[in-house]
Design an enzyme around this catalytic site. Sequence first.
Site, mmCIF file in Angstrom:
data_model
loop_
_atom_site.group_PDB
_atom_site.id
_atom_site.type_symbol
_atom_site.label_atom_id
_atom_site.label_comp_id
_atom_site.label_asym_id
_atom_site.label_seq_id
_atom_site.Cartn_x
_atom_site.Cartn_y
_atom_site.Cartn_z
ATOM 1 N N ASN A 8 -10.518 75.567 8.161
ATOM 2 C CA ASN A 8 -11.574 75.052 7.291
ATOM 3 C C ASN A 8 -12.884 75.153 8.073
ATOM 4 O OD1 ASN A 8 -13.302 73.546 5.730
ATOM 5 N ND2 ASN A 8 -11.995 71.723 5.641
ATOM 6 N N LYS A 15 -12.151 73.183 11.402
ATOM 7 C CA LYS A 15 -11.011 72.262 11.450
ATOM 8 C C LYS A 15 -9.761 73.099 11.238
ATOM 9 C CE LYS A 15 -13.464 68.419 9.342
ATOM 10 N NZ LYS A 15 -13.749 67.876 8.030
ATOM 11 N N ARG A 87 -9.898 77.633 3.732
ATOM 12 C CA ARG A 87 -10.557 76.863 2.681
ATOM 13 C C ARG A 87 -11.862 77.576 2.320
ATOM 14 N NH1 ARG A 87 -12.158 70.537 2.541
ATOM 15 N NH2 ARG A 87 -12.838 70.564 0.377
ATOM 16 N N HIS A 176 -13.811 69.952 -4.689
ATOM 17 C CA HIS A 176 -12.663 69.095 -4.329
ATOM 18 C C HIS A 176 -11.465 69.370 -5.238
ATOM 19 C CE1 HIS A 176 -15.767 65.873 -2.893
ATOM 20 N NE2 HIS A 176 -15.357 66.571 -1.840
ATOM 21 N N HIS A 204 -12.157 61.088 -6.076
ATOM 22 C CA HIS A 204 -12.086 61.518 -4.667
ATOM 23 C C HIS A 204 -13.385 61.040 -4.017
ATOM 24 C CE1 HIS A 204 -11.222 64.489 -1.347
ATOM 25 N NE2 HIS A 204 -12.499 64.224 -1.159
ATOM 26 N N ARG A 237 -25.740 62.477 0.069
ATOM 27 C CA ARG A 237 -26.270 63.171 -1.116
ATOM 28 C C ARG A 237 -26.601 62.173 -2.216
ATOM 29 N NH1 ARG A 237 -21.362 66.756 -1.152
ATOM 30 N NH2 ARG A 237 -21.712 68.261 0.514
ATOM 31 N N ASP A 277 -21.667 55.815 6.590
ATOM 32 C CA ASP A 277 -20.270 55.388 6.608
ATOM 33 C C ASP A 277 -20.115 54.056 5.876
ATOM 34 O OD1 ASP A 277 -17.694 54.209 7.626
ATOM 35 O OD2 ASP A 277 -17.702 56.068 8.786
ATOM 36 N N ARG A 279 -18.006 51.792 6.159
ATOM 37 C CA ARG A 279 -17.722 50.637 7.042
ATOM 38 C C ARG A 279 -19.029 50.012 7.531
ATOM 39 N NH1 ARG A 279 -13.287 54.279 9.944
ATOM 40 N NH2 ARG A 279 -14.872 55.749 9.294
ATOM 41 N N VAL A 326 -13.092 56.713 1.439
ATOM 42 C CA VAL A 326 -13.512 55.431 0.859
ATOM 43 C C VAL A 326 -12.466 54.947 -0.146
ATOM 44 C CG1 VAL A 326 -15.289 54.262 -0.507
ATOM 45 C CG2 VAL A 326 -15.955 55.996 1.180
ATOM 46 N N GLY A 327 -12.010 55.827 -1.009
ATOM 47 C CA GLY A 327 -11.042 55.460 -2.050
ATOM 48 C C GLY A 327 -9.759 54.888 -1.475
ATOM 49 N N GLU A 328 -9.316 55.443 -0.330
ATOM 50 C CA GLU A 328 -8.053 54.979 0.256
ATOM 51 C C GLU A 328 -8.232 53.728 1.118
ATOM 52 O OE1 GLU A 328 -6.177 58.316 2.299
ATOM 53 O OE2 GLU A 328 -6.740 59.590 0.615
ATOM 54 N N GLU A 379 -5.291 67.374 1.442
ATOM 55 C CA GLU A 379 -5.779 68.685 1.028
ATOM 56 C C GLU A 379 -5.113 69.805 1.813
ATOM 57 O OE1 GLU A 379 -9.844 66.955 1.396
ATOM 58 O OE2 GLU A 379 -10.310 68.382 -0.184
HETATM 59 P P1 ADP Z 1 -14.999 63.922 4.040
HETATM 60 O O1 ADP Z 1 -15.753 63.972 2.755
HETATM 61 O O2 ADP Z 1 -15.835 64.137 5.240
HETATM 62 O O3 ADP Z 1 -13.685 64.700 4.008
HETATM 63 P P2 ADP Z 1 -13.322 61.515 4.112
HETATM 64 O O4 ADP Z 1 -12.563 61.644 2.840
HETATM 65 O O5 ADP Z 1 -12.583 61.636 5.389
HETATM 66 O O6 ADP Z 1 -14.619 62.410 4.138
HETATM 67 O O7 ADP Z 1 -14.055 60.091 4.070
HETATM 68 C C1 ADP Z 1 -14.856 59.682 5.125
HETATM 69 C C2 ADP Z 1 -15.502 58.368 4.739
HETATM 70 O O8 ADP Z 1 -14.506 57.400 4.428
HETATM 71 C C3 ADP Z 1 -16.302 57.730 5.855
HETATM 72 O O9 ADP Z 1 -17.611 58.234 5.909
HETATM 73 C C4 ADP Z 1 -16.292 56.264 5.449
HETATM 74 O O10 ADP Z 1 -17.379 56.018 4.580
HETATM 75 C C5 ADP Z 1 -15.017 56.098 4.648
HETATM 76 N N1 ADP Z 1 -14.025 55.274 5.340
HETATM 77 C C6 ADP Z 1 -13.112 55.665 6.245
HETATM 78 N N2 ADP Z 1 -12.371 54.607 6.664
HETATM 79 C C7 ADP Z 1 -12.852 53.513 6.013
HETATM 80 C C8 ADP Z 1 -12.523 52.119 5.987
HETATM 81 N N3 ADP Z 1 -11.551 51.631 6.740
HETATM 82 N N4 ADP Z 1 -13.242 51.317 5.181
HETATM 83 C C9 ADP Z 1 -14.227 51.789 4.417
HETATM 84 N N5 ADP Z 1 -14.580 53.097 4.366
HETATM 85 C C10 ADP Z 1 -13.908 53.945 5.151
#
Ligand code: ADP
Length: 394
Positions: A8, A15, A87, A176, A204, A237, A277, A279, A326-328, A379
């Site tokens: 990727n 990656k 990718r 995505h 996503h 964005r 981020d 967090r 974020v979703g997970e 993915e």
């Molecule tokens: P990418 O779009 O770079 O593939 P990811 O799907 O890996 O991103 O998501 C990264 C984002 O997930 C981070 O920037 C952060 O905002 C969020 N994230 C990761 N872990 C946590 C957590 N424990 N709590 C809240 N948000 C988190």
Amino acid sequence: MAKILLLNCGSSSIKYQLLDPAVGEPEAVGIVQRIGEEVSTIDHKVAGQKFHEELPLPDHSIGVAKVVKMFEQHGPSIDDVAAVGHRAVHGGMEFVEPTVITDEVVQRMRQLIPLAPLHNPPGIAGIEGAQKVFPGVPHVAVFDTAFFANMPEEAYTYAIDRHIAERWAIRRYGFHGTSHQYVAGKTAEFLGQPLSELRLITAHIGNGASMTAIEHGRPIDTSMGMTPLEGLVMGTRSGDIDPGLFTYLVRTGMSVGDVDRMLNKSAGLQGLAGHTDMRDINHACERGDERAILALAVYCRRIVKYVGSYLALMGGADALVFTAGVGENSRGVRAEVVRRLAGMGFTLDAEANECSIDEPTIISAPDSKVKVLVVPTNEELAMAQQVEALVASL
Ligand code: ADP
């Protein structure tokens, strides 16, 4: 055993993962960063061990060659790699499924560079580098846009002069796709219902973020557009804005490049609250930082607007599915989105939402009109499965 090497390539990074789709867990993962800078880095992880090196890697070709060296030095063996999967971010209207890469395919991918000037050139450089070091195996491109190729015409058409749209291939492409497709399939499997009978809203939400309405397995709308800028509020964005803002800023004296950079790199959560981020946003909210509180509200409101519009388009939904970083992981974002959807009959199982989740989980209460789930995306595995299926059919 069919090992697939996945690459990727981003603008300054590669990656990679070595994985057997039948096993699922990668045998090795790694990342090359700061390609083209004075000092580049490579981090290679295998069997719980981590190897780090710093050295100049002037371009992606040399970066890929270094990746191969890391495998040779630290394992595992890549002698039996059956295919290399790449990718590819933007397939335009040309590429609607995973595609074996030939010289002609690379040529056609080059023609798509104007549609994705940041993403496609490093992707092509990575392909050419990998072809040199793996000359004997098939190389397959998996396109982020492909899943959306059969969206309804009314969903992908922008209401602009159709001659201009045709001339410049302007339409909603969506991104995505590999993730939305994978998560939809996993959701159906987990619920024990055929995908062809479900209406799903997949969210996503990572650093980049997009949502898709998937009706009976077919995406009927998605939030990202001709580029990944449209739709949700993201880490850096803006997502949806009035396009008039672009013209206005250029008239005030900002250059086109500056506006483009602002909307892609320093907008979204970064622009609103100074953090990309989630967090950091959460911590700032806990400290009572008003900018972060507003940023989170704008962010969640946008997700809710898309849920609402997809409910309207599909006449309801069976499930809302959260995935990606974020979703997970962000219980707070999920809880806030579901709270705001109470008027549509959504209710949360607060206890389920609080658990740390690494497999498909229902987080809505039994009386919720629409199920709410967290389904971790993968993915790389999805790509490897697509590459394997295509190579097996050759
Ligand atoms: P990418 O779009 O770079 O593939 P990811 O799907 O890996 O991103 O998501 C990264 C984002 O997930 C981070 O920037 C952060 O905002 C969020 N994230 C990761 N872990 C946590 C957590 N424990 N709590 C809240 N948000 C988190």
